[in-house]
Scaffold this motif. Structure first.
Motif, PDB file in Angstrom:
ATOM      1  N   ARG A   1     185.524 -77.860 -44.197  1.00  0.00           N
ATOM      2  CA  ARG A   1     185.745 -78.003 -42.756  1.00  0.00           C
ATOM      3  C   ARG A   1     185.325 -76.736 -42.034  1.00  0.00           C
ATOM      4  NH1 ARG A   1     190.717 -80.680 -44.157  1.00  0.00           N
ATOM      5  NH2 ARG A   1     190.550 -82.885 -43.595  1.00  0.00           N
ATOM      6  N   ARG A   2     184.702 -76.899 -40.865  1.00  0.00           N
ATOM      7  CA  ARG A   2     184.497 -75.754 -39.961  1.00  0.00           C
ATOM      8  C   ARG A   2     185.326 -76.058 -38.724  1.00  0.00           C
ATOM      9  NH1 ARG A   2     182.195 -72.377 -42.985  1.00  0.00           N
ATOM     10  NH2 ARG A   2     179.963 -72.314 -43.416  1.00  0.00           N
ATOM     11  N   HIS A   3     186.190 -75.120 -38.381  1.00  0.00           N
ATOM     12  CA  HIS A   3     187.151 -75.341 -37.304  1.00  0.00           C
ATOM     13  C   HIS A   3     186.446 -75.803 -36.029  1.00  0.00           C
ATOM     14  CE1 HIS A   3     191.093 -75.080 -35.573  1.00  0.00           C
ATOM     15  NE2 HIS A   3     190.589 -74.448 -34.534  1.00  0.00           N
TER      16      HIS A   3
END
Lengths: 350, 350
Positions: free
Chosen positions: B66-68
């Motif tokens: 995940r990338r915020h």
């Protein structure tokens, strides 16, 4: 873990971490049965659903396993952190392969037999550099990086590893000065290598030593340190470049008459020198001139006469590296600096 | 997967497997963004909670990340199946280390550069046998086992691996008859080894060959096959036990006058024979008698004269093993049987 961070974790993650901590502390041992889901729910004051979620994740991670109708048990070996061992491709034309393999098997055996929390994993140099910015993602479970020699590789990787908060260790000669304080090291102490040889030559009553270097920084440094060590015992040391001398057999013949021993900065050079002396010049080692090398490669005992060498003890040092590096990683402590083991192996050639 | 089994899986597991399949099929590539949680929920007709659970598990497995604020992406390298490479501890006293390392680096490089679904992982022999009944649990992600020589190890492990439904492959000489049909093999075809040598000796006009064996089954089989191959060209081949002959230098001198070439069943033997001839008996190789060995160990090119050998091409064959074994594992197909690459390396000694 920071208290505040801990409290931000979902409840099931906290429960997962609790179980992992119990396994790490050996309160839960291999094949131990975990409390039932309802016991865990009561103990931690959470719902059965939360317990189940945590246990499912631990099963996915292979930290625990289920036996149908019997419950949940600790896997016999919890997943270990991996220490990436970065090594170039040492082909049959380098002679470094045997050293590296001894190192790697020493490290593997130590990790297994002492049940260390970390284990070595081999990674090929080019693959490593391709993935340098994503080490943790590409090589799962990585907790540290170990460079087997190849100091230039370490310098190239240093910044990227620090950014990823990955500790790293260099195993190789102690010839890189102040830089070496920045990371952990297990060194071949080159002054000790020189001292072992100087002691050997002095005990044999040698007065004149011919020292051979190979035209690179490491062998030149070895020759310089040997010259210093011998000067302390009043022994004369002269150095020659082997790439040049190997093309001048008659000059080698003259030197063989003049010196007591050939001290080669790597064993490969000693092997070549002995072969030219014995085969082409029809001189005898050690009768005409003795010979010694550094590093106990297969050639050193396959040759006749078998070679006296300083053994860099790669197997033992592989054990030392993985043990000390595991301790550092587990304790999160500061870089360490150790000298690896060395040994003089005295054989027929000297 | 069996349709019925599939339908028994929880919905989130089915969704996880769907994503994995898309990655395996390359419909989803490294760093590709996955559809949003609500898109996935709509597409598969499940709740957002179920989608989230599946994605969380895939993050734990490091298959996605995940990338915020940006979403969920495919990890640049999905976790690979591991092929355990079982190898004894080849120390500096075996001479096998370099062969093994070439094999291992060949396999590693092939797995990386061709992005195979499987990668080799080194396991030490004793550790492997300690954990033989729990291979999948102790060595996570294991999908197959590869034996680098050591056929007796394979036989010892065979039943346990079959029980765990783990395919296995043997890399080594083709001297084990019918048994070899039960598992996959990449062989050194020993008849081809003999043919390469016979062709070399015939082209040199040799009429009498002295063949040296080492007192074990493999070297005796090599001598037998060489004798057969040479008979086809009308060349006489006599064999001697090297452990005995090496203690009788005068007998070796006599034989050197009588034969055209020493054909050693392993290179180590050729190295020793050349050394005794040149150093102790003051004869010349290849002037008095030529010499050849099998396997391109470092000693073969460190020696003067450099040795003619049959190279078992361990690096190339490591590539072949991992590629073909990966294919078998992915396709779930039946055992295969291949001959590895061989090459004659002609040098000064013959």
């Amino acid at each position: 873990m920071d208290r505040k961070l801990w409290e931000q974790l979902p409840v099931y993650r906290r429960l997962e971490n609790e179980v992992k901590r119990h396994i790490a502390d050996r309160r839960l041992k291999r094949h131990d049965r975990l409390p039932s889901e309802s016991q865990l729910a009561a103990e931690y004051g959470v719902s059965i659903g939360t317990v189940r979620k945590a246990l499912n994740n631990l099963v996915t991670e292979k930290i625990i396993y289920r036996r149908h109708g019997q419950g949940t048990f600790v896997s016999p070996r919890s997943r270990k952190g991996r220490i990436l061992v970065v090594a170039g491709r040492y082909g049959a034309d380098s002679g470094l392969g045997e050293d590296f393999l001894n190192f790697l098997f020493g490290a593997l055996d130590e990790a297994n037999s002492a049940d260390l929390p970390c284990e070595p994993a081999l990674v090929e140099l080019e693959d490593f550099f391709r993935n340098l910015d994503d080490v943790r993602m590409i090589y799962p479970e990585t907790v540290g990086v170990l460079f087997f020699r190849g100091h230039e590789n370490l310098l190239r990787a240093e910044k990227a590893l620090e950014k990823q908060e990955l500790p790293f260790l260099f195993y190789g000669p102690n010839l890189y000065g102040e830089k070496s304080k920045r990371y952990s090291t297990v060194h071949h102490n080159e002054a000790s290598v020189a001292a072992l040889l100087a002691e050997c030559y002095a005990s044999r009553g040698f007065r004149r030593v011919l020292s051979l270097e190979d035209g690179n920084d490491i062998t030149r440094a070895r020759v310089r340190l040997l010259t210093e060590a011998l000067a302390g015992s009043g022994i004369v040391c002269e150095s020659r470049s082997w790439p040049e001398l190997s093309r001048q057999p008659e000059e080698l013949r003259r030197l063989a008459g003049e010196f007591d021993v050939i001290s080669a900065a790597v064993t490969q050079t000693a092997i070549e020198a002995v072969q030219i002396l014995e085969r082409d010049l029809r001189l005898r080692v050690p009768d005409t001139i003795a010979a010694a090398g550094i590093d106990n490669t297969p050639g050193s005992w396959q040759l006749r006469p078998q070679l006296t060498v300083v053994d860099l003890c790669n197997g033992e040092n592989g054990r030392l590296c993985i043990r000390k590096f595991s301790e550092l990683i587990t304790a999160g402590s500061r870089p360490f600096h150790l000298d690896g083991k060395l040994a003089l192996i005295r054989r027929e050639s000297c």
